[in-house]
Scaffold this motif. Sequence first.
Motif, PDB file in Angstrom:
ATOM      1  N   VAL A 111      50.231  29.180  25.176  1.00 47.03           N
ATOM      2  CA  VAL A 111      49.415  29.760  24.100  1.00 47.03           C
ATOM      3  C   VAL A 111      48.047  30.050  24.695  1.00 47.03           C
ATOM      4  CG1 VAL A 111      48.290  29.327  21.880  1.00 47.03           C
ATOM      5  CG2 VAL A 111      50.645  28.550  22.261  1.00 47.03           C
ATOM      6  N   ARG A 112      47.538  31.246  24.428  1.00 45.16           N
ATOM      7  CA  ARG A 112      46.227  31.656  24.907  1.00 45.16           C
ATOM      8  C   ARG A 112      45.437  32.268  23.747  1.00 45.16           C
ATOM      9  NH1 ARG A 112      46.343  28.609  28.226  1.00 45.16           N
ATOM     10  NH2 ARG A 112      46.311  28.779  30.490  1.00 45.16           N
ATOM     11  N   LEU A 113      44.152  32.405  23.943  1.00 43.14           N
ATOM     12  CA  LEU A 113      43.301  33.002  22.920  1.00 43.14           C
ATOM     13  C   LEU A 113      43.368  34.520  22.984  1.00 43.14           C
ATOM     14  CD1 LEU A 113      40.047  30.839  23.165  1.00 43.14           C
ATOM     15  CD2 LEU A 113      41.895  30.636  21.485  1.00 43.14           C
ATOM     16  N   ARG A 114      43.463  35.127  21.819  1.00 42.07           N
ATOM     17  CA  ARG A 114      43.272  36.576  21.719  1.00 42.07           C
ATOM     18  C   ARG A 114      41.776  36.877  21.665  1.00 42.07           C
ATOM     19  NH1 ARG A 114      47.034  40.163  19.902  1.00 42.07           N
ATOM     20  NH2 ARG A 114      48.252  38.399  19.090  1.00 42.07           N
ATOM     21  N   SER A 115      41.045  35.973  20.989  1.00 38.34           N
ATOM     22  CA  SER A 115      39.596  36.068  20.878  1.00 38.34           C
ATOM     23  C   SER A 115      39.076  34.679  20.557  1.00 38.34           C
ATOM     24  CB  SER A 115      39.188  37.059  19.781  1.00 38.34           C
ATOM     25  OG  SER A 115      39.220  36.438  18.504  1.00 38.34           O
ATOM     26  N   PRO A 116      37.778  34.440  20.609  1.00 41.12           N
ATOM     27  CA  PRO A 116      37.241  33.131  20.228  1.00 41.12           C
ATOM     28  C   PRO A 116      37.284  32.849  18.737  1.00 41.12           C
ATOM     29  CG  PRO A 116      35.740  34.320  21.704  1.00 41.12           C
ATOM     30  CD  PRO A 116      36.748  35.302  21.214  1.00 41.12           C
ATOM     31  N   ASP A 117      37.667  33.830  17.916  1.00 41.26           N
ATOM     32  CA  ASP A 117      37.673  33.692  16.468  1.00 41.26           C
ATOM     33  C   ASP A 117      39.000  33.100  16.004  1.00 41.26           C
ATOM     34  OD1 ASP A 117      37.572  33.987  13.682  1.00 41.26           O
ATOM     35  OD2 ASP A 117      36.465  35.872  13.804  1.00 41.26           O
ATOM     36  N   LEU A 118      38.947  31.950  15.346  1.00 39.89           N
ATOM     37  CA  LEU A 118      40.161  31.286  14.868  1.00 39.89           C
ATOM     38  C   LEU A 118      40.900  32.098  13.818  1.00 39.89           C
ATOM     39  CD1 LEU A 118      41.454  28.403  15.492  1.00 39.89           C
ATOM     40  CD2 LEU A 118      39.255  28.899  16.547  1.00 39.89           C
ATOM     41  N   ARG A 119      40.264  33.097  13.257  1.00 37.52           N
ATOM     42  CA  ARG A 119      40.932  33.922  12.255  1.00 37.52           C
ATOM     43  C   ARG A 119      41.785  34.999  12.881  1.00 37.52           C
ATOM     44  NH1 ARG A 119      35.235  34.346   9.129  1.00 37.52           N
ATOM     45  NH2 ARG A 119      34.664  34.548  11.346  1.00 37.52           N
ATOM     46  N   ASP A 120      41.725  35.141  14.200  1.00 38.39           N
ATOM     47  CA  ASP A 120      42.618  36.023  14.928  1.00 38.39           C
ATOM     48  C   ASP A 120      43.813  35.217  15.425  1.00 38.39           C
ATOM     49  OD1 ASP A 120      41.065  38.296  14.631  1.00 38.39           O
ATOM     50  OD2 ASP A 120      39.904  37.892  16.447  1.00 38.39           O
ATOM     51  N   ALA A 121      45.005  35.785  15.328  1.00 41.17           N
ATOM     52  CA  ALA A 121      46.200  35.076  15.791  1.00 41.17           C
ATOM     53  C   ALA A 121      46.102  34.800  17.284  1.00 41.17           C
ATOM     54  CB  ALA A 121      47.441  35.908  15.498  1.00 41.17           C
ATOM     55  N   PRO A 122      46.578  33.648  17.739  1.00 43.25           N
ATOM     56  CA  PRO A 122      46.598  33.379  19.176  1.00 43.25           C
ATOM     57  C   PRO A 122      47.668  34.206  19.876  1.00 43.25           C
ATOM     58  CG  PRO A 122      47.742  31.633  18.006  1.00 43.25           C
ATOM     59  CD  PRO A 122      47.155  32.544  16.950  1.00 43.25           C
ATOM     60  N   LEU A 123      47.584  34.271  21.183  1.00 42.54           N
ATOM     61  CA  LEU A 123      48.614  34.916  21.993  1.00 42.54           C
ATOM     62  C   LEU A 123      49.690  33.876  22.308  1.00 42.54           C
ATOM     63  CD1 LEU A 123      46.332  36.938  24.437  1.00 42.54           C
ATOM     64  CD2 LEU A 123      47.732  37.868  22.569  1.00 42.54           C
ATOM     65  N   ILE A 124      50.893  34.115  21.850  1.00 45.32           N
ATOM     66  CA  ILE A 124      51.998  33.162  21.972  1.00 45.32           C
ATOM     67  C   ILE A 124      53.031  33.737  22.923  1.00 45.32           C
ATOM     68  CG2 ILE A 124      53.814  31.942  20.729  1.00 45.32           C
ATOM     69  CD1 ILE A 124      52.056  32.354  18.173  1.00 45.32           C
ATOM     70  N   ASP A 125      53.301  33.030  24.006  1.00 45.73           N
ATOM     71  CA  ASP A 125      54.290  33.487  24.987  1.00 45.73           C
ATOM     72  C   ASP A 125      55.239  32.345  25.323  1.00 45.73           C
ATOM     73  OD1 ASP A 125      55.791  34.695  26.901  1.00 45.73           O
ATOM     74  OD2 ASP A 125      54.162  35.004  28.341  1.00 45.73           O
ATOM     75  N   PRO A 126      56.366  32.230  24.600  1.00 47.37           N
ATOM     76  CA  PRO A 126      57.313  31.139  24.883  1.00 47.37           C
ATOM     77  C   PRO A 126      58.049  31.297  26.210  1.00 47.37           C
ATOM     78  CG  PRO A 126      57.642  32.071  22.681  1.00 47.37           C
ATOM     79  CD  PRO A 126      56.773  33.020  23.439  1.00 47.37           C
ATOM     80  N   ARG A 127      58.034  32.516  26.762  1.00 47.07           N
ATOM     81  CA  ARG A 127      58.793  32.831  27.982  1.00 47.07           C
ATOM     82  C   ARG A 127      60.255  32.413  27.827  1.00 47.07           C
ATOM     83  NH1 ARG A 127      54.270  30.404  31.110  1.00 47.07           N
ATOM     84  NH2 ARG A 127      52.720  32.044  31.440  1.00 47.07           N
ATOM     85  N   PHE A 128      60.822  32.791  26.700  1.00 45.09           N
ATOM     86  CA  PHE A 128      62.222  32.477  26.432  1.00 45.09           C
ATOM     87  C   PHE A 128      63.125  33.012  27.539  1.00 45.09           C
ATOM     88  CE2 PHE A 128      61.100  32.398  21.707  1.00 45.09           C
ATOM     89  CZ  PHE A 128      61.226  31.016  21.611  1.00 45.09           C
ATOM     90  N   LEU A 129      64.101  32.211  27.923  1.00 42.42           N
ATOM     91  CA  LEU A 129      65.121  32.557  28.925  1.00 42.42           C
ATOM     92  C   LEU A 129      64.530  32.830  30.303  1.00 42.42           C
ATOM     93  CD1 LEU A 129      67.480  34.870  26.805  1.00 42.42           C
ATOM     94  CD2 LEU A 129      67.676  32.403  27.221  1.00 42.42           C
ATOM     95  N   SER A 130      63.292  32.385  30.525  1.00 45.44           N
ATOM     96  CA  SER A 130      62.735  32.522  31.872  1.00 45.44           C
ATOM     97  C   SER A 130      63.447  31.601  32.851  1.00 45.44           C
ATOM     98  CB  SER A 130      61.236  32.237  31.873  1.00 45.44           C
ATOM     99  OG  SER A 130      60.952  30.958  31.333  1.00 45.44           O
ATOM    100  N   ASP A 131      64.095  30.571  32.328  1.00 48.43           N
ATOM    101  CA  ASP A 131      64.961  29.721  33.140  1.00 48.43           C
ATOM    102  C   ASP A 131      66.405  30.040  32.769  1.00 48.43           C
ATOM    103  OD1 ASP A 131      66.583  27.427  34.021  1.00 48.43           O
ATOM    104  OD2 ASP A 131      64.665  26.498  34.530  1.00 48.43           O
ATOM    105  N   GLU A 132      67.178  30.489  33.726  1.00 49.20           N
ATOM    106  CA  GLU A 132      68.538  30.974  33.474  1.00 49.20           C
ATOM    107  C   GLU A 132      69.448  29.901  32.879  1.00 49.20           C
ATOM    108  OE1 GLU A 132      71.099  34.473  33.905  1.00 49.20           O
ATOM    109  OE2 GLU A 132      68.936  34.140  34.087  1.00 49.20           O
ATOM    110  N   ARG A 133      69.106  28.631  33.076  1.00 52.40           N
ATOM    111  CA  ARG A 133      69.952  27.569  32.538  1.00 52.40           C
ATOM    112  C   ARG A 133      70.002  27.591  31.013  1.00 52.40           C
ATOM    113  NH1 ARG A 133      67.247  22.658  35.783  1.00 52.40           N
ATOM    114  NH2 ARG A 133      65.432  24.027  35.417  1.00 52.40           N
ATOM    115  N   ASP A 134      68.950  28.074  30.377  1.00 44.79           N
ATOM    116  CA  ASP A 134      68.951  28.168  28.912  1.00 44.79           C
ATOM    117  C   ASP A 134      69.950  29.219  28.434  1.00 44.79           C
ATOM    118  OD1 ASP A 134      66.962  26.268  29.002  1.00 44.79           O
ATOM    119  OD2 ASP A 134      65.330  27.707  28.712  1.00 44.79           O
ATOM    120  N   LEU A 135      70.054  30.307  29.181  1.00 41.70           N
ATOM    121  CA  LEU A 135      71.027  31.348  28.839  1.00 41.70           C
ATOM    122  C   LEU A 135      72.446  30.819  29.010  1.00 41.70           C
ATOM    123  CD1 LEU A 135      71.506  34.241  27.948  1.00 41.70           C
ATOM    124  CD2 LEU A 135      71.252  34.967  30.323  1.00 41.70           C
TER     125      LEU A 135
END
Length: 569
Positions: free
Chosen positions: A419-443
Amino acid sequence: MKQSGNGKDSASNAIEFDYVVVGAGSAGCAIASRLAEDPGVTVVLLEAGPTDHHYTVSAPIGIAVTAVRAGPRNYGYYSVPQAAMNGRRSWQPRGRGLGGSSSINGMVYIRGHRKDYDDWAAAGCDGWSYRDVLPYFRRSECHELHAGTDDNPWHGGEGPLHVSELRSPNPFSRRFIQAAQQAGFPFNHDFNGEKQDGVGLYQVTQHNGERWNTARAFLHGGDVRDTRLNGGRSHLTVLTDTQALKIVFEGKRARGVSVVRDGVMQTVRARREVVLCAGAFNSPQLLMASGVGPAAHLRELGIEVVRDLPGVGQNLQDHLDIVVNKQLHSTDLFGRSLPGALRLIREIHRYRRHRTGMITSNLAEAGGFVKSRAELDVPDLQLHFVPALLGDRGSKKRPRGHGYSCHVCVLRPHSRGEVRLRSPDLRDAPLIDPRFLSDERDLDGLVDGVRIVRRIFAQRSLDGMGGRELSTGDFGDDDTNEDAIRSFIRSHADTVFHPVGTCSMGTGSTAVVDPALRVRGVEGLRVVDASVMPTLIGGNTNAPSIMIAEKAADMMRHARTDARAAATV
């Protein structure tokens, strides 16, 4: 979500409490209530959203509305595009308002496997073994089969959180359990008992046919009031529609929280501690916006660094899930049709009179924990059976007609996101990157899961009812076509809504909080929610979040007692 206006600064009118708790979700309601039980202690609970007094919250079937769209009670986040899922963005609903995600979730009460917690302890999280945490699960729980007693080794009967058996299970949920047994999986009447393996009906956080979120469990009916920012004299003051903007530090010590309410900015000060309970996305977001997190990222956004803590926002884990649908015309099943609408009208009247029937459904009525390979020590897959057809999450398209479906997820994924900041303002949604399936074992695990679900669907208890499978891509009835199954998963898999780990507990260099949930390198600040889980537990995350709050309240109470004793020496 932004509120209108930037807010008028009124920090000179700061108010003060012993504890400032940010976020009235599953953990926040619990810890605020428990801290306020002690005489002479004042607590304020800050919540950005509204109250939970709404029929879509109290009626269990309201999940069909609240969980699928953004609104006043759902932040309705999306992830960044996921490279391993054909560039799709993942739908990431999060509860907003009293009760947080316990007001919009599937109400499934699951604690996880005992090994999950024993692994936490073995990794350095002293005091978090299954033996350590079981008393806190039992403390919060009032199971309807054990109400008023405290003599069951697995369940509590005197806690504020009502846990019930389903009042009116769908007949197809029972058929699913029969089919799973025919496929070779054992029946389990209690996934929170001696063992987790097997299939059965889920226990739910309901009471008298209504959702029992953490606001009803820990807040309503007690010595609680919702007040404007004019100082609170009750033990617990709850402030809704109050957006936290930033933790206020004096040096390295957290002294309060800057908030905006009704367009007015003000500081809510903490005499003792600030406690973040904003969840796996918003707790790291608030830390970073306040200067606690990866220094390089904060400086990119012009945020003054209070504490360089690289682990903030890292270690994001979630249960990636794939759904297999089967269409079947039966008004016993939820669905979009004229006969289904007429049935639903009758069910609404039934619910109003007796609090029974289809409106009491949590949709994910049945399921279980199964092993993809017999040699595994613990189940690695979870099933959620739903007596309805499901479309892709976050999509406005819904399948027409009636049918049933089954989710399957990999319980302990290897992929890690951030999770990263889109901006310093908490009223802006954060940047969410789960990186789903980045590990082939999950697939690989999801491929096994699809095959298991189709094997269950092929048994006589379900297959004998007829119907046709939907949206299984190019592999049709050929389960040996692994490439086609993988393509189906990449095109349709999505979260089953269990993000954790972004303020991870531990002792290593990437840990954000220590085993007492204190933020490393600063004072007067703790994180108490699912974000502190070092690894994802094998099951739904609502009950563990409440347990974490129960245990944290005890640790904070002991710390206060120890400090008082030291001051008298």
